[in-house]
Enzyme design. Structure first.
Site, short mmCIF file in Angstrom:
data_model
loop_
_atom_site.label_atom_id
_atom_site.label_comp_id
_atom_site.label_asym_id
_atom_site.label_seq_id
_atom_site.Cartn_x
_atom_site.Cartn_y
_atom_site.Cartn_z
N GLU A 46 -110.77 22.69 31.15
CA GLU A 46 -112.13 23.03 31.79
C GLU A 46 -113.38 22.33 31.38
OE1 GLU A 46 -112.20 27.38 31.62
OE2 GLU A 46 -110.24 27.57 32.70
N ASN B 79 -106.55 19.81 32.10
CA ASN B 79 -106.26 20.76 33.11
C ASN B 79 -107.72 21.58 33.42
OD1 ASN B 79 -104.26 22.72 33.96
ND2 ASN B 79 -105.32 24.11 32.47
N HIS C 245 -106.07 28.73 40.55
CA HIS C 245 -106.63 30.17 40.76
C HIS C 245 -107.11 30.28 42.04
CE1 HIS C 245 -105.40 31.28 36.77
NE2 HIS C 245 -106.09 30.38 36.41
#
Ligand SMILES: *[C@@H]1O[C@H](CO)[C@@H](O)[C@H](O)[C@H]1NC(C)=O
Length: 345
Positions: free
Chosen positions: A157, A198, A234
């Protein structure tokens, strides 16, 4: 042939024909994924859930899950809560479980702005000192788990939604160089592990996704090893990008010479989920999993735990949930589960 071995052959033959368990054992999310040329289908898990025996049995069923990811056990606040003090116990528990089950391990995560102890984020360290701290953390952790981690999420992130770098103690102190430095340290500690960057919301293919591709190139430009881009996945029922647009994203990753994976897939909806929402959710899972199945360089899919019983969604997105293929009672949602199976076929 002795009587006992003849007997055991006979028993084996009978059980192979008649046992519904052995039938289930050959047809599941992971076996289908592997048959489709993927490396695994996996689930995240967490230490607190492992005392739930029915849950543990589902997680340990390698027909469905060929890989597990520790949800929290390997994050900085757990592993190095104070400077130079390392606590690997929770992570070791997940490693032992994966070994016992014969599952791969996606290890998660080394450098992240969140679940980062304040001794790091508020330490006021200068560039050289923070690099030392980060490299030491990576070196100690990756060395401890050397040979156990099939994948490592090295940096998690790093990006804002508009594709700029997220402000964090690492970025603000070191600059973008923290990324290649982190990857190089991980590669030095375990040359065999596949190293991933990621992030979330990459699935929409916009500015943030393009910036993630730039991160791959940045790490490569420093001569450091990066093996893959992790799409957290997500997603939201009814807003999940189409299979073809997700395939196109995956192909752009492959064009950089690295692989891709869906690393934290869940597809949330307003709760309680309506029948229509579940039908749409099945299609959204199929779009995402089907995109991975269709692109050779997409190596696998991990769902962020497999049951709504242990999903993180309701605690973070109020009124949302029902995001996983198993419900809160550990029952399979047949429509969703079968849609994933079919997408892998
Ligand atoms: C911090 O040091 C590293 C390694 O020497 C360098 O690449 C990076 O640009 C430096 N960052 C800043 C903000 O000076």
């Amino acid at each position: 042939m002795s009587i006992t071995s003849r007997l055991s052959c006979l028993l084996f033959a009978v059980s192979a024909i008649s046992s519904p368990i052995s039938h289930r054992a050959v047809d599941g999310l992971n076996t289908r994924a592997v048959a489709a040329g993927k490396e695994y289908f996996g689930s995240a898990t967490d230490n607190g859930e492992l005392s739930d025996i029915p849950y543990l049995e589902g997680l340990s069923n390698t027909a469905d899950f060929g890989s597990i990811t520790p949800g929290n056990a390997m994050k900085w606040d757990t592993i190095e809560p104070s400077r130079g003090t390392f606590n690997f116990a929770n992570g070791d528990t997940i490693v032992d479980l994966a070994e016992k089950n014969g599952q791969l391990l996606r290890c998660h995560t080394l450098v992240w702005h969140s679940q980062l102890p304040s001794w790091v984020s508020n330490g006021g360290f200068d560039n050289a000192t923070l690099i030392d701290i980060m490299v030491n953390h990576i070196t100690q952790e990756v060395t401890h788990y050397k040979g156990k981690c099939y994948h490592w999420d090295v940096v998690n992130e790093a990006l804002n939604e508009d594709g700029t770098y997220r402000s964090s103690v690492f970025y603000d102190t070191i600059g973008p160089a923290y990324l290649p430095i982190a990857f190089a340290a991980a590669a030095a500690a375990d040359p065999e592990a596949k190293l991933y960057f990621n992030d979330y919301n990459l699935e929409y293919g916009g500015a943030k996704f393009n910036a993630a591709l730039e991160i791959v190139k940045l790490v490569q430009s420093y001569g450091a090893k990066i093996d893959g881009l992790g799409f957290q996945g997500h997603l939201i029922v009814g807003s999940t990008p189409s299979r073809s647009s997700q395939e196109s994203n995956l192909n752009k990753v492959a064009a950089l010479g690295v692989e891709a994976a869906f690393t934290e897939l869940d597809i949330r909806t307003t709760t309680p989920a309506t029948e229509a929402a579940v039908a749409q959710q099945a299609k959204d899972y199929a779009a995402t999993v089907g995109a991975c199945a269709a692109v050779e360089k997409c190596v696998g899919v991990t769902i962020w735990d497999y049951t709504d019983k242990y999903s993180w969604i309701p605690s973070v997105f109020q009124g949302q949930g029902a995001a996983l293929p198993w419900d809160e009672n550990l029952q399979k949602k047949e429509l969703v589960y079968n849609a994933i199976l079919e997408a892998l076929s």
